[in-house]
Design a protein around this motif. Structure first.
Motif, PDB file in Angstrom:
ATOM      1  N   ARG A 134       0.825  -1.213   0.000  1.00 62.13           N
ATOM      2  CA  ARG A 134       0.000   0.000   0.000  1.00 62.13           C
ATOM      3  C   ARG A 134       0.858   1.260   0.000  1.00 62.13           C
ATOM      4  O   ARG A 134       0.499   2.259  -0.631  1.00 62.13           O
ATOM      5  N   ARG A 135       1.979   1.238   0.684  1.00 58.72           N
ATOM      6  CA  ARG A 135       2.854   2.415   0.680  1.00 58.72           C
ATOM      7  C   ARG A 135       3.329   2.723  -0.732  1.00 58.72           C
ATOM      8  O   ARG A 135       3.318   3.879  -1.170  1.00 58.72           O
ATOM      9  N   GLU A 136       3.734   1.695  -1.462  1.00 57.41           N
ATOM     10  CA  GLU A 136       4.201   1.897  -2.829  1.00 57.41           C
ATOM     11  C   GLU A 136       3.058   2.387  -3.725  1.00 57.41           C
ATOM     12  O   GLU A 136       3.242   3.272  -4.574  1.00 57.41           O
ATOM     13  N   GLN A 137       1.880   1.833  -3.534  1.00 58.58           N
ATOM     14  CA  GLN A 137       0.733   2.213  -4.358  1.00 58.58           C
ATOM     15  C   GLN A 137       0.298   3.651  -4.099  1.00 58.58           C
ATOM     16  O   GLN A 137      -0.027   4.390  -5.044  1.00 58.58           O
ATOM     17  N   VAL A 138       0.318   4.082  -2.847  1.00 52.31           N
ATOM     18  CA  VAL A 138      -0.066   5.458  -2.535  1.00 52.31           C
ATOM     19  C   VAL A 138       0.975   6.434  -3.078  1.00 52.31           C
ATOM     20  O   VAL A 138       0.624   7.518  -3.563  1.00 52.31           O
ATOM     21  N   ARG A 139       2.236   6.084  -3.031  1.00 52.44           N
ATOM     22  CA  ARG A 139       3.258   6.937  -3.645  1.00 52.44           C
ATOM     23  C   ARG A 139       2.961   7.143  -5.131  1.00 52.44           C
ATOM     24  O   ARG A 139       3.070   8.258  -5.657  1.00 52.44           O
ATOM     25  N   THR A 140       2.579   6.064  -5.815  1.00 55.16           N
ATOM     26  CA  THR A 140       2.260   6.173  -7.242  1.00 55.16           C
ATOM     27  C   THR A 140       1.046   7.059  -7.465  1.00 55.16           C
ATOM     28  O   THR A 140       1.043   7.940  -8.342  1.00 55.16           O
ATOM     29  N   LEU A 141      -0.007   6.868  -6.666  1.00 53.26           N
ATOM     30  CA  LEU A 141      -1.221   7.673  -6.810  1.00 53.26           C
ATOM     31  C   LEU A 141      -0.935   9.154  -6.566  1.00 53.26           C
ATOM     32  O   LEU A 141      -1.412  10.023  -7.307  1.00 53.26           O
ATOM     33  N   LEU A 142      -0.162   9.446  -5.534  1.00 51.86           N
ATOM     34  CA  LEU A 142       0.153  10.838  -5.225  1.00 51.86           C
ATOM     35  C   LEU A 142       0.977  11.471  -6.341  1.00 51.86           C
ATOM     36  O   LEU A 142       0.804  12.655  -6.664  1.00 51.86           O
ATOM     37  N   GLY A 143       1.862  10.704  -6.953  1.00 47.88           N
ATOM     38  CA  GLY A 143       2.629  11.222  -8.073  1.00 47.88           C
ATOM     39  C   GLY A 143       1.729  11.610  -9.233  1.00 47.88           C
ATOM     40  O   GLY A 143       1.913  12.654  -9.857  1.00 47.88           O
ATOM     41  N   VAL A 144       0.714  10.794  -9.511  1.00 47.82           N
ATOM     42  CA  VAL A 144      -0.227  11.098 -10.593  1.00 47.82           C
ATOM     43  C   VAL A 144      -1.069  12.315 -10.232  1.00 47.82           C
ATOM     44  O   VAL A 144      -1.299  13.208 -11.057  1.00 47.82           O
ATOM     45  N   LEU A 145      -1.538  12.385  -8.992  1.00 47.66           N
ATOM     46  CA  LEU A 145      -2.350  13.521  -8.556  1.00 47.66           C
ATOM     47  C   LEU A 145      -1.571  14.831  -8.649  1.00 47.66           C
ATOM     48  O   LEU A 145      -2.084  15.855  -9.086  1.00 47.66           O
ATOM     49  N   GLN A 146      -0.324  14.797  -8.244  1.00 53.46           N
ATOM     50  CA  GLN A 146       0.487  16.014  -8.276  1.00 53.46           C
ATOM     51  C   GLN A 146       0.799  16.437  -9.709  1.00 53.46           C
ATOM     52  O   GLN A 146       0.847  17.635 -10.017  1.00 53.46           O
ATOM     53  N   THR A 147       0.958  15.472 -10.596  1.00 54.01           N
ATOM     54  CA  THR A 147       1.235  15.789 -11.998  1.00 54.01           C
ATOM     55  C   THR A 147       0.044  16.470 -12.645  1.00 54.01           C
ATOM     56  O   THR A 147       0.190  17.368 -13.482  1.00 54.01           O
ATOM     57  N   GLY A 148      -1.182  16.062 -12.242  1.00 54.18           N
ATOM     58  CA  GLY A 148      -2.388  16.599 -12.859  1.00 54.18           C
ATOM     59  C   GLY A 148      -2.835  17.930 -12.293  1.00 54.18           C
ATOM     60  O   GLY A 148      -3.812  18.517 -12.778  1.00 54.18           O
ATOM     61  N   THR A 149      -2.148  18.451 -11.279  1.00 54.96           N
ATOM     62  CA  THR A 149      -2.528  19.729 -10.684  1.00 54.96           C
ATOM     63  C   THR A 149      -2.497  20.841 -11.729  1.00 54.96           C
ATOM     64  O   THR A 149      -1.543  20.982 -12.480  1.00 54.96           O
ATOM     65  N   GLY A 150      -3.564  21.626 -11.775  1.00 59.55           N
ATOM     66  CA  GLY A 150      -3.656  22.709 -12.743  1.00 59.55           C
ATOM     67  C   GLY A 150      -4.430  22.345 -13.986  1.00 59.55           C
ATOM     68  O   GLY A 150      -4.915  23.233 -14.699  1.00 59.55           O
ATOM     69  N   GLU A 151      -4.570  21.057 -14.287  1.00 60.95           N
ATOM     70  CA  GLU A 151      -5.319  20.611 -15.457  1.00 60.95           C
ATOM     71  C   GLU A 151      -6.802  20.442 -15.149  1.00 60.95           C
ATOM     72  O   GLU A 151      -7.619  20.394 -16.070  1.00 60.95           O
ATOM     73  N   VAL A 152      -7.150  20.333 -13.866  1.00 61.01           N
ATOM     74  CA  VAL A 152      -8.533  20.077 -13.464  1.00 61.01           C
ATOM     75  C   VAL A 152      -8.922  21.060 -12.368  1.00 61.01           C
ATOM     76  O   VAL A 152      -8.075  21.685 -11.725  1.00 61.01           O
ATOM     77  N   ASP A 153     -10.232  21.193 -12.151  1.00 63.41           N
ATOM     78  CA  ASP A 153     -10.735  22.134 -11.156  1.00 63.41           C
ATOM     79  C   ASP A 153     -10.965  21.491  -9.793  1.00 63.41           C
ATOM     80  O   ASP A 153     -11.040  22.191  -8.782  1.00 63.41           O
ATOM     81  N   ALA A 154     -11.112  20.176  -9.751  1.00 64.48           N
ATOM     82  CA  ALA A 154     -11.285  19.457  -8.490  1.00 64.48           C
ATOM     83  C   ALA A 154     -10.864  18.019  -8.703  1.00 64.48           C
ATOM     84  O   ALA A 154     -10.943  17.483  -9.820  1.00 64.48           O
ATOM     85  N   SER A 155     -10.390  17.378  -7.623  1.00 65.14           N
ATOM     86  CA  SER A 155      -9.965  15.981  -7.682  1.00 65.14           C
ATOM     87  C   SER A 155     -10.739  15.165  -6.656  1.00 65.14           C
ATOM     88  O   SER A 155     -10.973  15.625  -5.532  1.00 65.14           O
ATOM     89  N   ILE A 156     -11.102  13.956  -7.050  1.00 66.30           N
ATOM     90  CA  ILE A 156     -11.802  13.031  -6.159  1.00 66.30           C
ATOM     91  C   ILE A 156     -11.050  11.707  -6.193  1.00 66.30           C
ATOM     92  O   ILE A 156     -10.801  11.158  -7.276  1.00 66.30           O
ATOM     93  N   LEU A 157     -10.673  11.213  -5.048  1.00 69.52           N
ATOM     94  CA  LEU A 157     -10.034   9.905  -4.914  1.00 69.52           C
ATOM     95  C   LEU A 157     -10.921   9.044  -4.031  1.00 69.52           C
ATOM     96  O   LEU A 157     -11.287   9.453  -2.920  1.00 69.52           O
ATOM     97  N   LEU A 158     -11.271   7.870  -4.506  1.00 72.46           N
ATOM     98  CA  LEU A 158     -12.172   7.022  -3.720  1.00 72.46           C
ATOM     99  C   LEU A 158     -11.915   5.556  -4.048  1.00 72.46           C
ATOM    100  O   LEU A 158     -11.367   5.221  -5.095  1.00 72.46           O
TER     101      LEU A 158
END
Length: 234
Positions: A134-158
């Protein structure tokens, strides 16, 4: 859909449509999905073809729904993994490989959805059973979320995060990124919920309100998880 109306978002691990009574019953799960009445719904442990039964079939055929499959395993009887169904138009999507060597294959669906005047980033996932995984998977998810900053108006993770440890590093990292504790009630096991495995995060966090579970007798029987539901104000 008017932008002043909050979106209902939900996550539900349907356990392959096998309930706590041991019965395989896709129709029961479909009735619960209809009861949830979400605009955006992440599903986990979905079998897209189980001896001819496809819990997503009626949504694929409906003009009111968009269905994105995120299979992680290919079985003899069909695909197994995640799914995202939504009433919003899908502008773009791709699958993120979260597999960690030596463990079951995992993935996340990242979709960009259209909403009046804005673009929403939605990520739906089901994390692994091992803390290191899970630690490795969350690192990957956070990397994707940070890369997409500015391209979208809101983010939802669920999704189903399988995190038993409330102060484990994966949850701390996610709380820090979203600026929120990702509040959610207990969802597992469905008959006597003790653990907050299924969660919703939204950025900006103040847009998420009214997080709850569906705790009907049918929901307790339909799966070993309860659905978690929230309202998102855009």
């Amino acid at each position: 859909m008017a932008a002043s109306v909050p979106l209902r978002v939900a996550s539900y691990n349907i356990h392959g449509c096998v309930g706590t009574d041991g019965c395989f019953d896709p129709a029961r799960v479909q009735r619960l999905i209809d009861r949830i009445d979400a605009d955006i719904l992440a599903l986990q442990e979905v079998e897209t073809d189980h001896h001819g039964d496809d819990v997503l079939g009626c949504y694929r055929q409906s003009p009111d729904w968009q269905v994105i499959s995120g299979p992680t395993l290919l079985r003899e009887q069909g695909q197994y993994g995640n799914a995202l169904i939504t009433r919003l138009p899908v502008l773009d999507y791709h699958l993120i490989d979260l597999s960690v060597g030596g463990f079951e294959a995992r993935s996340a669906i990242r979709a960009v959805l259209g909403y009046p005047g804005c673009r929403l980033e939605v990520m739906a996932t089901h994390l692994g059973l091992s803390p290191a995984e899970r630690r490795e998977q969350v690192r990957t998810l956070l990397g994707v979320l940070q890369t997409g900053t500015g391209e979208v108006d809101a983010s939802i993770l669920l999704g189903d995060f399988n995190e038993w440890f409330l102060w484990g590093r994966p949850l701390r990292w996610l709380h820090r990124h979203f600026g929120s504790r990702g509040a959610t009630p207990a969802t597992f096991p469905s008959r006597y919920p003790l653990f907050r495995l299924d969660r919703i995060w939204v950025s900006p966090p103040a847009r998420l309100t009214g997080v709850r579970t569906l705790r009907t007798s049918r929901a307790r029987r339909a799966s070993d998880h309860l659905p978690v539901i929230g309202e998102v104000h855009i």
